[in-house]
Design a protein around this motif. Structure first.
Motif, short mmCIF file in Angstrom:
data_model
loop_
_atom_site.label_atom_id
_atom_site.label_comp_id
_atom_site.label_asym_id
_atom_site.label_seq_id
_atom_site.Cartn_x
_atom_site.Cartn_y
_atom_site.Cartn_z
N GLU A 106 0.79 -1.31 0.04
CA GLU A 106 -0.06 -0.15 -0.02
C GLU A 106 0.96 1.16 -0.08
O GLU A 106 0.48 2.30 -0.34
N ILE A 107 2.13 1.16 0.26
CA ILE A 107 2.87 2.22 0.40
C ILE A 107 3.75 2.44 -0.82
O ILE A 107 4.41 3.35 -1.35
N GLY A 108 3.50 1.37 -1.82
CA GLY A 108 4.18 1.47 -3.22
C GLY A 108 4.93 0.40 -3.29
O GLY A 108 4.96 -0.78 -2.69
N GLN A 109 6.17 0.54 -4.17
CA GLN A 109 7.10 -0.58 -4.48
C GLN A 109 8.30 -0.45 -3.58
O GLN A 109 8.62 0.81 -3.24
N SER A 110 9.01 -1.58 -3.37
CA SER A 110 10.04 -1.85 -2.28
C SER A 110 11.19 -2.46 -2.73
O SER A 110 10.63 -3.81 -3.25
N VAL A 111 12.32 -2.34 -2.39
CA VAL A 111 13.25 -3.43 -2.46
C VAL A 111 13.53 -4.23 -1.17
O VAL A 111 13.64 -3.26 0.06
N VAL A 112 13.35 -5.20 -1.15
CA VAL A 112 13.11 -6.02 0.20
C VAL A 112 13.97 -7.29 0.38
O VAL A 112 14.82 -7.70 -0.63
N VAL A 113 14.43 -7.12 1.36
CA VAL A 113 15.46 -8.61 1.92
C VAL A 113 14.88 -9.15 2.83
O VAL A 113 14.42 -9.03 3.98
#
Length: 398
Positions: A106-113
């Motif tokens: 909901e907050i947009g796109q993210s680079v996640v680990v």
């Protein structure tokens, strides 16, 4: 302990996949039309124009160590908006390192680990509003992240998601490495070579000299000089071998029909004569190739032997099964010595993209249903995260 986050279907995920190469449409032979390579242009550093969410405490898997506060210098950010569930069963595998990929929320796109040693899952970059990110790759020196990224467009213009290549430093500064010069153009699916000396990327560009009106090429950028060159014309879904000597890719003919098959090929990483790995009539829809650590096999996603039929709603709206990425698919592997191909998994999943563990013993991959781990022969399949929000590429780093 099982960590649960709300899991929601995300329509925007489908839109994010379109430009990332999820629509492998095959179009028949025509002479190649040389397309000029846009010059590499670098600019001054900019800082992401939003304050990153604060780091918040995150529960850890039972028996795991306390999560570190950063990932190779990139601070872990607030994970409360991510849609996922951490599932049990993988903790006993003794996995090392972490995987990095993309997620939508909901907050947009993210680079996640996701860190296998701690069970910690969190973003390290959240794309500001009205921006777009399609791939992420960690520099082998662990110094920066390479992003396929579309910054905020000029005032009054629409964000179409046409991405440039940027370097993201741990302090949040973004430096352009390769920028668009055409109105319809994008650089995406970009990653560092294993040596870190080159960047490989797919290049989408409008071209009114071909039937379909656009073309995909594979380029290589010298990380030191910034010089760019086209390695393969009319191809995408590129991958390099562990020694950086060979390049695998999928063809995309810009003047063929929708039903014409693509080809899975291997060429020297600097370009040259190609080897067709599979019979295209037997595997008309393929994508996401990756070399095995020893270089003998080429793993790829392909339509399963008995995929479920299209629903009546799919038929009503004319859904075309044009890619292994958007129809029920599985992992396969081709023996580059014998030419034999065999099915590795039986998931009937979608959106698969994977990478091998640093020790070469396992394959991690994301799909339309989450994050998975399996042995190289497909045995020992374990789901680590359940989510409908993962997309883009995946890298397993140590």
């Amino acid at each position: 302990m099982i960590i649960r986050k709300p899991i929601r279907p995300l329509l925007a995920l489908a839109a994010a996949a379109l430009l990332a190469g999820a629509c492998t449409v095959q179009l028949d032979g025509t002479s190649l039309v040389p397309t000029p390579v846009p010059p590499a242009r670098t600019g001054t550093e900019t800082t992401v124009p939003t304050d990153p969410p604060p780091v918040t405490p995150t529960a850890t898997i039972e028996g795991a160590t306390t999560a570190p506060i950063d990932w190779f210098g990139f601070p872990y950010l607030d994970d409360s908006a991510l849609d996922y569930e951490v599932l049990p069963g993988w903790e006993s595998l003794g996995l090392d390192g972490s995987v990095v990929f993309l997620s939508f929320s909901e907050i947009g796109q993210s680079v996640v680990v996701f860190d296998f040693e701690t069970g910690h899952f969190a973003p390290v970059f959240v794309a500001p509003e009205n921006t777009w990110v399609l791939s992420a790759s960690l520099n082998p020196e662990h110094s920066d992240l390479l992003l396929s990224y579309a910054p905020v467009p000029p005032e009054g213009q629409t964000q179409y998601g046409y991405t440039d290549l940027y370097r993201l430093d741990p302090d949040g500064s973004l430096t352009p490495l390769l920028e668009r010069v055409e109105e319809i153009e994008a650089f995406f699916s970009a990653f560092y070579s294993n040596s870190g000396r080159e960047v490989y990327y797919s290049w989408f560009v409008g071209d009114d000299t071909v039937d379909f009106g656009f073309r995909y090429h594979i380029g290589r950028l010298d990380a030191a000089s910034g010089e760019a060159a086209i390695v393969v014309e009319d191809g995408f879904w590129q991958a390099v071998s562990a020694d950086d000597e060979r390049l695998a890719y999928v063809t995309l003919n810009p003047s063929a029909g929708f039903d014409d098959p693509a080809e899975l090929r291997v060429v020297p990483s600097t370009g040259g004569d190609h080897l067709t790995v599979l019979d295209p009539e037997s595997f008309p829809t393929i994508d996401a190739p990756i070399f095995s650590p020893d270089g003998r096999y080429l793993y790829f996603s392909a339509v399963s032997e008995a995929p479920p039929p299209l629903s009546w709603l799919d038929r009503l709206f004319g859904v075309i099964p044009a890619s292994a990425h958007n129809v029920p698919s599985d992992w396969w592997r081709a023996d580059l010595e014998t030419g034999e191909a065999s099915q590795v998994s039986q998931l009937f999943d979608q959106g698969m993209y994977g990478d091998f563990s640093p020790d070469g013993d396992r394959l991690a991959f994301i799909s339309a249903t989450g994050l998975w781990i399996m042995n190289l022969d497909g045995s020992g399949l374990v789901q680590v995260l359940a989510s409908q929000a993962f997309y883009g590429n995946l890298e397993w780093v140590r």
